[in-house]
Design a protein around this motif. Structure first.
Motif, PDB file in Angstrom:
ATOM      1  N   GLN A 139       0.488  -1.380   0.104  1.00 57.97           N
ATOM      2  CA  GLN A 139      -0.178   0.072  -0.181  1.00 57.97           C
ATOM      3  C   GLN A 139       0.709   1.808   0.297  1.00 57.97           C
ATOM      4  O   GLN A 139       2.015   1.035   0.387  1.00 57.97           O
ATOM      5  CB  GLN A 139      -0.974   0.166   1.240  1.00 57.97           C
ATOM      6  CG  GLN A 139      -1.780  -0.713   1.189  1.00 57.97           C
ATOM      7  CD  GLN A 139      -2.957  -1.116   2.588  1.00 57.97           C
ATOM      8  OE1 GLN A 139      -1.935  -1.309   4.008  1.00 57.97           O
ATOM      9  NE2 GLN A 139      -3.860  -0.632   2.573  1.00 57.97           N
ATOM     10  N   ARG A 140       0.752   2.495  -0.547  1.00 58.48           N
ATOM     11  CA  ARG A 140       1.548   3.334  -0.711  1.00 58.48           C
ATOM     12  C   ARG A 140       1.182   4.072   0.562  1.00 58.48           C
ATOM     13  O   ARG A 140       0.374   3.725   1.238  1.00 58.48           O
ATOM     14  CB  ARG A 140       0.845   4.179  -1.623  1.00 58.48           C
ATOM     15  CG  ARG A 140       1.071   4.654  -2.879  1.00 58.48           C
ATOM     16  CD  ARG A 140      -0.061   5.360  -4.236  1.00 58.48           C
ATOM     17  NE  ARG A 140      -0.134   4.967  -5.179  1.00 58.48           N
ATOM     18  CZ  ARG A 140      -0.666   3.809  -6.219  1.00 58.48           C
ATOM     19  NH1 ARG A 140      -1.011   3.224  -5.147  1.00 58.48           N
ATOM     20  NH2 ARG A 140      -0.609   3.900  -7.302  1.00 58.48           N
ATOM     21  N   GLU A 141       2.258   4.566   1.093  1.00 57.24           N
ATOM     22  CA  GLU A 141       2.300   5.032   2.966  1.00 57.24           C
ATOM     23  C   GLU A 141       0.394   6.338   2.872  1.00 57.24           C
ATOM     24  O   GLU A 141       0.523   6.147   3.963  1.00 57.24           O
ATOM     25  CB  GLU A 141       3.541   5.892   2.789  1.00 57.24           C
ATOM     26  CG  GLU A 141       3.574   6.337   3.684  1.00 57.24           C
ATOM     27  CD  GLU A 141       5.222   7.528   4.713  1.00 57.24           C
ATOM     28  OE1 GLU A 141       5.766   6.536   5.704  1.00 57.24           O
ATOM     29  OE2 GLU A 141       5.372   7.554   3.950  1.00 57.24           O
ATOM     30  N   ASP A 142       0.499   6.986   1.798  1.00 65.17           N
ATOM     31  CA  ASP A 142      -0.232   8.105   2.418  1.00 65.17           C
ATOM     32  C   ASP A 142      -2.050   7.349   2.599  1.00 65.17           C
ATOM     33  O   ASP A 142      -2.040   8.203   3.465  1.00 65.17           O
ATOM     34  CB  ASP A 142      -0.060   9.213   1.120  1.00 65.17           C
ATOM     35  CG  ASP A 142      -0.477   8.735  -0.104  1.00 65.17           C
ATOM     36  OD1 ASP A 142      -0.498   7.761  -0.802  1.00 65.17           O
ATOM     37  OD2 ASP A 142      -0.923   9.722  -1.113  1.00 65.17           O
ATOM     38  N   ILE A 143      -2.242   6.404   1.697  1.00 68.19           N
ATOM     39  CA  ILE A 143      -3.066   5.336   2.062  1.00 68.19           C
ATOM     40  C   ILE A 143      -3.136   4.998   2.967  1.00 68.19           C
ATOM     41  O   ILE A 143      -4.125   4.580   3.556  1.00 68.19           O
ATOM     42  CB  ILE A 143      -3.409   4.887   0.690  1.00 68.19           C
ATOM     43  CG1 ILE A 143      -3.270   5.387  -0.575  1.00 68.19           C
ATOM     44  CG2 ILE A 143      -5.012   3.534   0.694  1.00 68.19           C
ATOM     45  CD1 ILE A 143      -3.905   5.318  -2.265  1.00 68.19           C
ATOM     46  N   PHE A 144      -2.052   4.116   3.195  1.00 68.92           N
ATOM     47  CA  PHE A 144      -2.426   3.074   4.715  1.00 68.92           C
ATOM     48  C   PHE A 144      -2.390   4.699   6.137  1.00 68.92           C
ATOM     49  O   PHE A 144      -2.932   4.410   6.429  1.00 68.92           O
ATOM     50  CB  PHE A 144      -0.375   2.135   4.302  1.00 68.92           C
ATOM     51  CG  PHE A 144      -0.179   1.902   5.740  1.00 68.92           C
ATOM     52  CD1 PHE A 144      -0.507   0.791   6.151  1.00 68.92           C
ATOM     53  CD2 PHE A 144       0.260   2.503   6.978  1.00 68.92           C
ATOM     54  CE1 PHE A 144      -0.836   0.107   6.681  1.00 68.92           C
ATOM     55  CE2 PHE A 144       0.271   1.433   8.812  1.00 68.92           C
ATOM     56  CZ  PHE A 144       0.001   0.397   8.318  1.00 68.92           C
TER      57      PHE A 144
END
Length: 89
Positions: free
Chosen positions: A78-83
């Protein structure tokens, strides 16, 4: 860009090495790693740097998923910003 990789499955020899080799093949650097084994189940969470990865995110996710399935593991990225957005209180 940073991303979070999670790995879950029955413990077996070489999980960390296999996942790290798969990431290295995609030019992905591991920045941080945490892993544990609980009652025979392996869990790992990694923060990775995708800056040098020349693969688009969806195909990369598919590569990791396919590798995981070949080993009986569930691997997600998962992209860090979405996580971060999903785990805010």
């Amino acid at each position: 860009m940073k991303a979070i990789v999670t790995v879950i499955g029955k413990d077996q020899v070489g999980i960390i090495a296999g996942v790290c080799n798969t990431l290295a093949d995609c030019h992905i650097n591991v920045l941080n790693i945490s892993q544990t084994v609980m009652d025979g189940f392996f869990t790992m969470m990694m923060v990775v740097d995708l800056t040098l990865c020349d693969m688009a995110f969806e195909p990369l996710s598919a590569v990791l998923k396919k590798y995981g399935e070949s080993r009986g593991l569930s691997i997600r990225i998962q992209r860090e910003d979405i996580f971060d957005a999903m785990h805010k209180i």
